[in-house]
Design a protein around this motif. Sequence first.
Motif, short mmCIF file in Angstrom:
data_model
loop_
_atom_site.label_atom_id
_atom_site.label_comp_id
_atom_site.label_asym_id
_atom_site.label_seq_id
_atom_site.Cartn_x
_atom_site.Cartn_y
_atom_site.Cartn_z
N LEU A 188 44.37 -56.50 -20.18
CA LEU A 188 45.03 -55.34 -19.59
C LEU A 188 45.15 -54.20 -20.59
O LEU A 188 44.84 -53.04 -20.29
CB LEU A 188 46.42 -55.72 -19.08
N ASP A 189 45.59 -54.53 -21.78
CA ASP A 189 45.79 -53.50 -22.81
C ASP A 189 44.48 -52.83 -23.19
O ASP A 189 44.40 -51.60 -23.28
CB ASP A 189 46.45 -54.13 -24.04
N VAL A 190 43.45 -53.63 -23.41
CA VAL A 190 42.17 -53.07 -23.83
C VAL A 190 41.56 -52.23 -22.71
O VAL A 190 41.04 -51.13 -22.94
CB VAL A 190 41.21 -54.20 -24.27
N GLY A 191 41.61 -52.73 -21.48
CA GLY A 191 41.08 -51.97 -20.36
C GLY A 191 41.83 -50.65 -20.17
O GLY A 191 41.22 -49.61 -19.92
N ARG A 192 43.13 -50.70 -20.29
CA ARG A 192 43.93 -49.48 -20.14
C ARG A 192 43.57 -48.46 -21.21
O ARG A 192 43.40 -47.28 -20.93
CB ARG A 192 45.41 -49.86 -20.23
N ARG A 193 43.42 -48.92 -22.46
CA ARG A 193 43.07 -48.00 -23.55
C ARG A 193 41.69 -47.38 -23.32
O ARG A 193 41.46 -46.20 -23.60
CB ARG A 193 43.12 -48.72 -24.89
N ALA A 194 40.78 -48.19 -22.79
CA ALA A 194 39.43 -47.68 -22.53
C ALA A 194 39.46 -46.55 -21.50
O ALA A 194 38.78 -45.54 -21.65
CB ALA A 194 38.52 -48.82 -22.06
N PHE A 195 40.26 -46.72 -20.45
CA PHE A 195 40.34 -45.69 -19.42
C PHE A 195 41.12 -44.47 -19.90
O PHE A 195 40.75 -43.32 -19.60
CB PHE A 195 40.96 -46.25 -18.15
N LEU A 196 42.19 -44.68 -20.63
CA LEU A 196 42.95 -43.55 -21.15
C LEU A 196 42.08 -42.69 -22.07
O LEU A 196 42.19 -41.46 -22.07
CB LEU A 196 44.18 -44.04 -21.91
N ARG A 197 41.21 -43.33 -22.81
CA ARG A 197 40.37 -42.60 -23.77
C ARG A 197 39.41 -41.63 -23.06
O ARG A 197 39.01 -40.62 -23.65
CB ARG A 197 39.59 -43.60 -24.63
N ILE A 198 39.06 -41.92 -21.82
CA ILE A 198 38.12 -41.03 -21.11
C ILE A 198 38.85 -40.11 -20.13
O ILE A 198 38.23 -39.51 -19.26
CB ILE A 198 37.02 -41.84 -20.39
N GLY A 199 40.17 -40.02 -20.28
CA GLY A 199 40.91 -39.03 -19.50
C GLY A 199 41.55 -39.53 -18.22
O GLY A 199 41.99 -38.72 -17.40
#
Length: 337
Positions: free
Chosen positions: A10-21
């Motif tokens: 969950l944490d890694v997926g969330r960070r990946a999406f936040l990074r692209i806006g």
Amino acid sequence: MIELPPSEVLDVGRRAFLRIGTPADIADRVVGDLVANEVVGVRSHGILRLTDYLQDAAAGLLDVAARPAVTAPGGAVRVVDGQGGFGVLAADAVTANLCELLTVHPVCAVALTNAGHLGRLSAIGTAVARHGGAVLGFVNYLGAGQRVVPWQGEDGRLCTNPLLISVPAEPDPFVLDMSTSTVSEGRIRQHWLDGTTVPGGWLVDAAGAEVTDPDRLYSDPPTAFMTPLGGDHGYKGFALGVAVELLAGVISGAGYVRADTDRRGNGGLFIGISPALAVRAGDEVLREVGAVRSHLEASSPAVHWPGSGRTSGTDTIRLSQRRWRTLLAHADGKDPL
């Protein structure tokens, strides 16, 4: 393969999406849905889709900040426009509008256009059934993803075109969420990512011979195609697939299969039905559906009521090391391996 706690994914997926806006609330909803699917064993709609969404966003095919827009062309009709965003948000909007309309209309309809990959349709059916309504749902891919061969055809012309039927029941609503192909594309994708062959009957070549190598479905051009539901009677699954295409793509106005299409994403048509249509009381419907279930399950302990049995089945998520490294790279802003 490695095993990871859902919280870490969950944490890694969330960070990946936040990074692209991606807005934080959207990132939480999307990744939470994928992880929840993974935990209950539906890997075809789980973490493998996370990478797909990231790639679609990078290619300009997915608007990670878009939110659905809803219009009401008629009293009992709504149109949900996904605005090119995440499909799970569009599915939430379809669910909310069906439930709202069913409070005042015995029959209603919600058309869906321009949505990203919806994921499990069962979530819509379960929620509406728990609200007291039945649903007939039809979904296509706006003309893209033509990997399913027509009966006696030689190449892919349809998508997997799932359909949804749900009816209120206790303790578990009746929920049918199925592709009109032999299996969902995600199940084949999972074998492809895991480097394993698929069972016979899932894929055929242009001559109709069985294919077990999933690489051939994803080659350019593909040399294998998905089969319609039904095996030796695949004409039935093909006819169902065409029906879904017409209802989800043509009647809804969302878009349909053709040779020159450049659209992708999900379109659909969802019809809500209240017991009030036949002047039935909700508790009477529940009692009679329960009687049907009891009659069927008395045949054998092995009989499975569609819509029951999906419980938290794992405390960990299994991914290949390569896929995990790719997700970490996305989350850390590095080039995926």
